[in-house]
Design a protein around this motif. Structure first.
Motif, PDB file in Angstrom:
ATOM      1  N   THR A  58     -15.729   1.591  14.694  1.00 37.79           N
ATOM      2  CA  THR A  58     -14.570   0.739  15.369  1.00 37.79           C
ATOM      3  C   THR A  58     -14.234  -0.057  14.164  1.00 37.79           C
ATOM      4  O   THR A  58     -13.277  -0.920  14.308  1.00 37.79           O
ATOM      5  CB  THR A  58     -15.275  -0.002  16.515  1.00 37.79           C
ATOM      6  OG1 THR A  58     -16.503  -0.845  16.224  1.00 37.79           O
ATOM      7  CG2 THR A  58     -15.628   0.905  17.748  1.00 37.79           C
ATOM      8  N   GLN A  60     -12.854   0.779  11.639  1.00 37.49           N
ATOM      9  CA  GLN A  60     -11.451   1.152  11.194  1.00 37.49           C
ATOM     10  C   GLN A  60     -10.788   1.574  12.355  1.00 37.49           C
ATOM     11  O   GLN A  60      -9.560   1.861  12.071  1.00 37.49           O
ATOM     12  CB  GLN A  60     -11.946   2.687  10.541  1.00 37.49           C
ATOM     13  CG  GLN A  60     -12.907   2.789   9.196  1.00 37.49           C
ATOM     14  CD  GLN A  60     -12.328   1.559   8.071  1.00 37.49           C
ATOM     15  OE1 GLN A  60     -11.571   1.648   7.913  1.00 37.49           O
ATOM     16  NE2 GLN A  60     -13.198   0.653   7.700  1.00 37.49           N
ATOM     17  N   TRP A  61     -10.852   1.046  13.488  1.00 36.57           N
ATOM     18  CA  TRP A  61     -10.113   1.187  14.669  1.00 36.57           C
ATOM     19  C   TRP A  61      -9.086   0.200  14.604  1.00 36.57           C
ATOM     20  O   TRP A  61      -9.248  -0.912  15.202  1.00 36.57           O
ATOM     21  CB  TRP A  61     -10.806   1.369  15.928  1.00 36.57           C
ATOM     22  CG  TRP A  61     -11.558   2.586  16.008  1.00 36.57           C
ATOM     23  CD1 TRP A  61     -11.739   3.566  15.108  1.00 36.57           C
ATOM     24  CD2 TRP A  61     -12.141   3.119  17.172  1.00 36.57           C
ATOM     25  NE1 TRP A  61     -12.516   4.454  15.494  1.00 36.57           N
ATOM     26  CE2 TRP A  61     -12.872   4.536  16.876  1.00 36.57           C
ATOM     27  CE3 TRP A  61     -12.485   2.605  18.581  1.00 36.57           C
ATOM     28  CZ2 TRP A  61     -13.698   5.244  17.670  1.00 36.57           C
ATOM     29  CZ3 TRP A  61     -13.345   3.269  19.331  1.00 36.57           C
ATOM     30  CH2 TRP A  61     -13.883   4.552  19.342  1.00 36.57           C
ATOM     31  N   ARG A  62      -8.017   0.418  13.937  1.00 39.57           N
ATOM     32  CA  ARG A  62      -7.005  -0.665  13.786  1.00 39.57           C
ATOM     33  C   ARG A  62      -5.787  -0.348  13.661  1.00 39.57           C
ATOM     34  O   ARG A  62      -5.369   1.026  13.354  1.00 39.57           O
ATOM     35  CB  ARG A  62      -7.144  -1.669  12.318  1.00 39.57           C
ATOM     36  CG  ARG A  62      -7.339  -0.635  11.205  1.00 39.57           C
ATOM     37  CD  ARG A  62      -7.647  -1.267  10.192  1.00 39.57           C
ATOM     38  NE  ARG A  62      -9.071  -1.908  10.073  1.00 39.57           N
ATOM     39  CZ  ARG A  62      -9.591  -2.735   9.088  1.00 39.57           C
ATOM     40  NH1 ARG A  62      -8.841  -3.133   8.228  1.00 39.57           N
ATOM     41  NH2 ARG A  62     -10.932  -2.937   9.077  1.00 39.57           N
ATOM     42  N   GLN A  63      -4.588  -0.803  14.116  1.00 44.00           N
ATOM     43  CA  GLN A  63      -4.595  -2.036  14.567  1.00 44.00           C
ATOM     44  C   GLN A  63      -4.776  -2.420  16.115  1.00 44.00           C
ATOM     45  O   GLN A  63      -4.957  -1.433  16.477  1.00 44.00           O
ATOM     46  CB  GLN A  63      -2.990  -2.583  14.499  1.00 44.00           C
ATOM     47  CG  GLN A  63      -2.232  -2.344  13.257  1.00 44.00           C
ATOM     48  CD  GLN A  63      -2.685  -3.425  12.176  1.00 44.00           C
ATOM     49  OE1 GLN A  63      -2.930  -4.463  12.623  1.00 44.00           O
ATOM     50  NE2 GLN A  63      -2.581  -2.931  10.972  1.00 44.00           N
ATOM     51  N   VAL A  65      -5.535  -6.134  14.177  1.00 42.45           N
ATOM     52  CA  VAL A  65      -6.735  -6.622  13.342  1.00 42.45           C
ATOM     53  C   VAL A  65      -6.941  -8.389  13.241  1.00 42.45           C
ATOM     54  O   VAL A  65      -5.611  -8.986  13.766  1.00 42.45           O
ATOM     55  CB  VAL A  65      -6.664  -6.331  11.680  1.00 42.45           C
ATOM     56  CG1 VAL A  65      -6.918  -4.867  11.604  1.00 42.45           C
ATOM     57  CG2 VAL A  65      -5.226  -6.742  11.221  1.00 42.45           C
ATOM     58  N   SER A  70     -11.169  -5.231  12.544  1.00 41.41           N
ATOM     59  CA  SER A  70     -10.494  -4.720  13.577  1.00 41.41           C
ATOM     60  C   SER A  70     -11.104  -5.633  14.647  1.00 41.41           C
ATOM     61  O   SER A  70     -12.265  -5.869  14.776  1.00 41.41           O
ATOM     62  CB  SER A  70     -11.463  -3.361  13.747  1.00 41.41           C
ATOM     63  OG  SER A  70     -11.191  -2.804  14.869  1.00 41.41           O
TER      64      SER A  70
END
Length: 395
Positions: A58, A60-63, A65, A70
């Protein structure tokens, strides 16, 4: 359990609350496990979050931010101490085992069998540490469903949750948040608390298993009961309720008002306020089963009456009459409403002036407030502190 004062000194953070002194080795990632361990951390447990060198998915779970972080990761990782370990590296694996040896609770959501080659599976760690509580979260259990990927969307689909969500003439729809992950995280936290209580009684740890599919079926409550106990086949009703009417949003002169009538008395009060008392005496609407049988006609008649005034005018009249009703907010509106009610929905995790805004812990304790002194950690941010702690006398 470890002396809470000693933990406070080692980690330079107050360790207080109902779980002060409890140490949690958190080998979970994404949502269900991290949500459970964040709740435990909020309650005063020391949670050591162990991540791979690449970090929790998570991150790297973006947008969206906040800065470069994130908001998904930030939502479930406050009050934790983090370090990164590569289990394929002998030194890192030794550190992982030392963390487990210090822990009261281990939480993991690896694919069933994936930890065995590292000696970190539940059977191996519990053989070495009989008082350890191991909470394992999977998508579909450790049996025939062991190889099925444990993603919330798949559990929403497989459980039938999507089949009862959405408009009657539209496609099955997922809930707007990973609700099955949240349910599984809650179930895991409850199970851990139960296991800690049992250990106080008999000194023994145990393994707790939580899977997304069973959590979803449990969370379907009345809908699942309708199938199991009555052989019914629930379907999509949009915003309506399968057993209650009126219990849905209604159009008014200027917007939407949600009305949630739970009994015949409330319905009579609703009809009186709307100036339609005859509806409460009509055999088609006088009882809940009758209203359910004629729900479409009832909805049309109530909407006709409600369109005579704005939602803001109806709400206080209905509330004063004891009719449950409320606005249809977006999330920002929900936060503002909670603020207006004095519920303090938003807090800051971390130092004042440099913390991360977050949704507060949902439980209030008369013994004292929850601490939010630790912001969600950066990747490997607490390695040195954790290693110094591991080097001290465990007593």
């Amino acid at each position: 359990m470890i002396d809470a004062a000693a933990l406070s000194r080692a980690f330079d953070r107050p360790m207080r609350g109902p779980l002060a002194g409890v140490v949690v080795a958190d080998f979970s990632r994404v949502l269900a496990g991290p949500y459970a361990t964040m709740l435990l951390a909020d309650m005063g447990a020391l949670v050591v979050k162990v991540e791979s060198p690449g970090g929790d998915d998570t991150r790297q779970w973006r947008q969206p931010v906040r800065g470069d972080e994130s908001t998904y990761f930030l939502s479930v990782n406050r009050n934790k101490f983090a370090l990164s370990l590569d289990f394929a590296d002998a030194d890192d694996l030794a550190i992982a085992h030392r963390i487990v040896a210090r822990a009261d609770v281990m939480v993991e959501n690896f694919r069933p069998g994936a930890l065995e080659r590292f000696g970190l599976d539940a059977a191996s760690v519990r053989a070495r540490h009989p008082s350890l509580i191991v909470a394992s979260l999977t998508g579909f259990g450790r049996g025939a469903g062991a190889d099925l990927p444990g993603y919330d969307l798949l559990a929403q689909a497989a459980s039938g949750l999507m089949s009862v969500t959405g408009d009657p003439d539209g496609p099955p729809t997922k809930v707007g948040v990973a609700v099955v992950d949240v349910l599984a995280g809650l179930h895991a936290a409850v199970g851990i608390l139960g296991a800690l209580h049992a250990r106080e009684r008999d000194g023994a740890g145990q393994r707790i298993e939580v899977d997304l599919l069973t959590s979803a079926l449990s969370g379907l409550v009345n809908q699942a009961s309708a199938v199991i106990a009555a052989g019914a086949s629930p379907g999509r009703l949009g915003n309506a309720h399968p057993s209650l009417a009126p219990y849905e949003p209604f159009a008014t002169a200027d917007g939407t008002l949600v009305i949630a009538v739970g009994n015949d008395r409330q319905f009579a009060h609703l009809c009186r306020v709307l100036g339609t008392p005859v509806l409460a005496e009509d055999p088609r609407f006088a009882t809940m089963p009758a209203r359910n049988a004629h729900r479409e006609l009832l909805h049309a008649l109530l909407t006709e009456a409600l369109r005579s005034r704005p939602a803001a005018a109806w709400a206080p009249l209905l509330t004063d009459a004891g009719v449950p009703c409320g606005p249809l907010n977006d999330i920002a509106g929900g936060i503002r409403m909670a603020e207006g009610l004095g519920l303090e929905p938003a807090v800051t995790a971390g130092p004042k002036g440099d913390g991360v805004p977050t949704v507060r812990h949902p439980i209030r304790y008369s013994s004292g407030p929850v601490d939010y002194t630790k912001a969600p950690p950066g990747l490997d941010a607490d390695r040195e502190r954790i290693l110094r702690w591991l080097a001290t006398d465990p007593a």
